[in-house]
Design an enzyme around this catalytic site. Structure first.
Site, PDB file in Angstrom:
ATOM      1  N   SER A 147      29.332  43.830  35.224  1.00  0.00           N
ATOM      2  CA  SER A 147      30.407  44.611  34.599  1.00  0.00           C
ATOM      3  C   SER A 147      31.395  43.648  33.951  1.00  0.00           C
ATOM      4  O   SER A 147      31.251  42.434  34.060  1.00  0.00           O
ATOM      5  CB  SER A 147      31.121  45.455  35.654  1.00  0.00           C
ATOM      6  OG  SER A 147      31.861  44.591  36.498  1.00  0.00           O
ATOM      7  N   LYS A 148      32.407  44.223  33.319  1.00  0.00           N
ATOM      8  CA  LYS A 148      33.414  43.414  32.625  1.00  0.00           C
ATOM      9  C   LYS A 148      34.090  42.426  33.555  1.00  0.00           C
ATOM     10  O   LYS A 148      34.467  41.329  33.167  1.00  0.00           O
ATOM     11  CB  LYS A 148      34.472  44.341  32.028  1.00  0.00           C
ATOM     12  CG  LYS A 148      34.047  44.884  30.700  1.00  0.00           C
ATOM     13  CD  LYS A 148      35.208  45.360  29.891  1.00  0.00           C
ATOM     14  CE  LYS A 148      34.704  45.792  28.525  1.00  0.00           C
ATOM     15  NZ  LYS A 148      35.399  46.936  28.013  1.00  0.00           N
ATOM     16  N   ARG A 149      34.254  42.850  34.781  1.00  0.00           N
ATOM     17  CA  ARG A 149      34.901  42.026  35.803  1.00  0.00           C
ATOM     18  C   ARG A 149      34.180  40.673  35.960  1.00  0.00           C
ATOM     19  O   ARG A 149      34.768  39.672  36.346  1.00  0.00           O
ATOM     20  CB  ARG A 149      34.862  42.868  37.073  1.00  0.00           C
ATOM     21  CG  ARG A 149      35.137  42.272  38.363  1.00  0.00           C
ATOM     22  CD  ARG A 149      35.227  43.430  39.386  1.00  0.00           C
ATOM     23  NE  ARG A 149      33.914  43.997  39.684  1.00  0.00           N
ATOM     24  CZ  ARG A 149      33.072  43.465  40.556  1.00  0.00           C
ATOM     25  NH1 ARG A 149      33.396  42.364  41.185  1.00  0.00           N
ATOM     26  NH2 ARG A 149      31.908  44.023  40.795  1.00  0.00           N
ATOM     27  N   GLY A 165      32.935  39.002  33.562  1.00  0.00           N
ATOM     28  CA  GLY A 165      32.962  38.270  32.289  1.00  0.00           C
ATOM     29  C   GLY A 165      31.868  38.744  31.348  1.00  0.00           C
ATOM     30  O   GLY A 165      31.534  38.077  30.384  1.00  0.00           O
TER      31      GLY A 165
END
Ligand code: GLU
Length: 483
Positions: free
Chosen positions: A253-255, A257
């Site tokens: 996920s975006k978390r 990177g």
């Protein structure tokens, strides 16, 4: 027992055709880019073709900016398709035509089951704790019984006995019992094709021989085979690649990177060859090789070397790899990329100063942002802005040393690395100081920073006049020494 299979063998005589088929409902993400890369490489490796298809049938969620971002990201990575891209929505009539053929040849049927009927049956199955299967009474209904006043969908007639086996290039032999495959919808009540139908028709019409994609589509492959077999089309070779996970093993996920490819380029300042190399190593390997060029990748790439377990995305590794490619990159090219990131520095050609500075700047940077930050001092206007740390070095003592340096260097005509080094070393020795005691305030005065390339490199890059002006600006003649 009826049984079908999809062969994992290379198709032999047929030239390889692969495709990347993103749904433009979001930007090109790292997983999609890797799928594109594997397809591109496989085609290159086998002297085949790599095609693009935009699966834009979800009209509500497909957007023009997402389509542009996908093309842009692919182009940046050097993964443009070998032919003009195919847009799936534009082929709806052809998809409907195939649905009609499947009805004609007995592999699909009009189904008049209503949403309410389906919901009821689903609930009943739930109550009886058994899996819900579509078991439509319309499957073999006589057309004479078709109600004139009700809408219908087209469902495929999935085999109910036997099993289907896929020899997957990555997953190996995978078998599914046919009773687990539903009579899924291929044409909706409004006459629009479903994804499951469109993919198969497009792959066939585009002559795709190898379907290499994320393993979230493995189950779909068994459904798609029903359509392929119903039409008597050639079965492609499948390769379902495990998805990418975050460094903690959780879904990416975006978390972690994991951003759109555009963010790797624009916000993170990475080079395409670094992202290419990183994506390649994400789930595929060739011995212990870490740095792999495009040419080597084409020579070595094989789907059998794609791992069966999810690979982990490691941002630090990507950044390190980028540092390597920065050091290797051509200085004029880098200067151009850096210049675009510097305020107030632009021109058709990258500034000569920036090009000359690249060899000493690029060894200290991991990405273009760091490189731009490291270059900014070259173009800074006087009075130079000072960082807090730099100001801390400009004590009275520091400023007095700058005055002494200014005096000493003012007499120096030969502004070369060697001459400057010899002069300042001699000066430090005369004063009984370590060179660092001179270099620290000097660096602050010349760059406004406490870190920079070697101090002699900085002097040479700035040149005699600008260096002396910057030193003079911060220098302070010691009290009592004025005459
Ligand atoms: N459009 C699908 C996706 O973006 C891919 C379909 C396929 O590769 O068969 O997940």
């Amino acid at each position: 027992m009826a049984s079908g299979s999809a062969s994992g063998e290379a198709t032999g005589k047929k030239a390889v055709v692969t495709r990347f088929a993103p749904s433009p409902t979001g930007y090109l993400h790292i997983g999609g880019a890797r799928t594109a890369l594997f397809n591109w490489l496989f085609a290159r490796r086998h002297g085949g073709k790599y095609l693009l298809r935009i699966e834009d049938t979800d009209r509500a969620r497909s957007t023009e900016p997402a389509i542009d971002a996908i093309f842009d990201g692919l182009s940046w990575l050097g993964l443009d398709g070998d032919e003009a891209p195919v847009f799936q929505f534009a082929r709806s009539d052809r998809h409907a035509e195939v649905a009609a053929q499947l009805m004609e040849n007995g592999h699909a049927y009009r189904c008049y089951l209503t949403q309410e009927e389906l919901a009821e049956r689903r609930q009943k199955a739930q109550e009886e704790r058994r899996p819900f299967r579509i078991d439509s009474e319309w499957r073999d209904a006589d057309p004479a019984t078709w109600p004139a006043d009700r809408s219908w969908v087209v469902r495929v007639k999935a085999p109910r006995e036997g099993s289907t086996t896929i020899e997957d290039l990555v997953q190996g032999t995978v078998t599914v019992q046919n009773e687990e495959i539903d009579d899924f919808v291929i044409l909706r009540g409004d006459g629009t094709p479903t994804y499951m139908l469109a993919v198969v028709v497009d792959d066939n019409d585009m002559g795709v021989t190898h379907v290499l994609r994320g393993d979230d589509h493995l189950n779909n492959a068994f459904r798609q085979l029903v359509v392929i077999n119903g039409m008597g089309w050639d079965v492609p070779v499948y390769g379902h690649v495990p998805l990418i996970h975050g460094s903690d093993g959780a879904k990416l996920s975006k978390r972690h990177g994991a951003l759109g490819v555009d963010a790797y380029r624009d916000e993170m300042g990475l080079l395409p060859e670094a992202v290419f190399n990183y994506l390649l190593r994400l789930g595929w390997g060739h011995g212990d090789e870490e740095i792999i060029s495009r040419e080597q990748a084409i020579e070595w790439f094989d789907m059998v070397d794609v791992g069966k377990s999810p690979s982990r995305f490691d941002l630090a590794k990507l950044q390190n790899l980028n540092g390597h490619y920065l050091r290797e990159a051509d200085d004029v090219r880098l200067a151009g990329l850096v210049e675009a990131r510097l305020d107030g520095v632009d021109g058709d050609e990258p500034a000569d100063l920036l090009v000359r500075a690249m060899p000493v700047l690029k060894v200290r940077a991991k990405d273009l942002n760091e490189l731009a930050e490291g270059s900014a001092f070259l173009f800074a206007q006087r009075p130079l802005a000072m960082s807090e740390k730099a100001l801390a070095l400009l004590t009275d003592e520091g400023r007095e040393r700058l005055a002494a340096i200014h005096e000493r260097l003012s007499g120096q005509a030969d502004w070369t690395l060697e001459a400057l080094e010899a002069n300042l070393k001699a000066m430090a020795e005369d004063l009984g100081l370590g060179l660092g005691k001179l270099a620290q305030p000097l660096r602050a005065a010349l760059t406004g920073q406490t870190t920079s390339p070697g101090i002699f490199d900085v002097l040479v890059l700035l040149g005699r006049e600008e260096s002396l002006a910057r030193i003079g600006e911060q220098a302070q003649v010691p009290a009592g020494s004025q005459s």
